[in-house]
Design a protein around this motif. Sequence first.
Motif: not given
Length: 180
Positions: A46-51, A54-59, A64-70, A144-147
């Motif tokens: 999770v920390l690696e994913a958070g890193h 964070h690096a891609k936060w603007e993207r 279109v669906n930011p939660e799905a991208m995270t 649905a938002e996340r996927l």
Amino acid sequence: MNEHSPVARPIGLPLDFEVFFQREQRAFLTLAASRLRDRRDAEEAVLEAGHRMHAKWERILAHVNPEAMTYAILNGVIVDFYRREVRNSRVQPYAEPPDTAYLQELRSHECLDLALEKLESAAPLQANSVRLRHLAGLSYDQIAERLGTTPGAVKSSTSIGLQRLKSIMTTGSCGTSGEE
């Protein structure tokens, strides 16, 4: 994308990454722990994913669906976690065996893990829907938002995924009809 292309700023994620990550960290950790089965490994993933987020936060915010991208970023980190650990030589290729208490605790999860792996190889959306609904406890709308799909598709894929899991677990070696 460049500065001249029109990008609609989606609503839903706070502009501040720290607020977002604090809000979603528990759900991220639950999903990672359900797949990695070790809390320390899940926390590290999770920390690696958070890193990466964070690096891609603007993207992510412009997506279109930011939660799905995270969640796609988190899933990528989970998939690559052990391969990267072995490659970096921080983990021995042959781990020392855990004590018997730990094995007894994980014994009940083995059949489910094997069935979820088999389901994921055949139908990743169904496997992720089942994990997020029944292991992470998220609502159909949240899933649905996340996927990056609709709540109706999530309900359908969760239902079908549960049926397929039941079939896999009852006909497999861990099921009641298999030999022990």
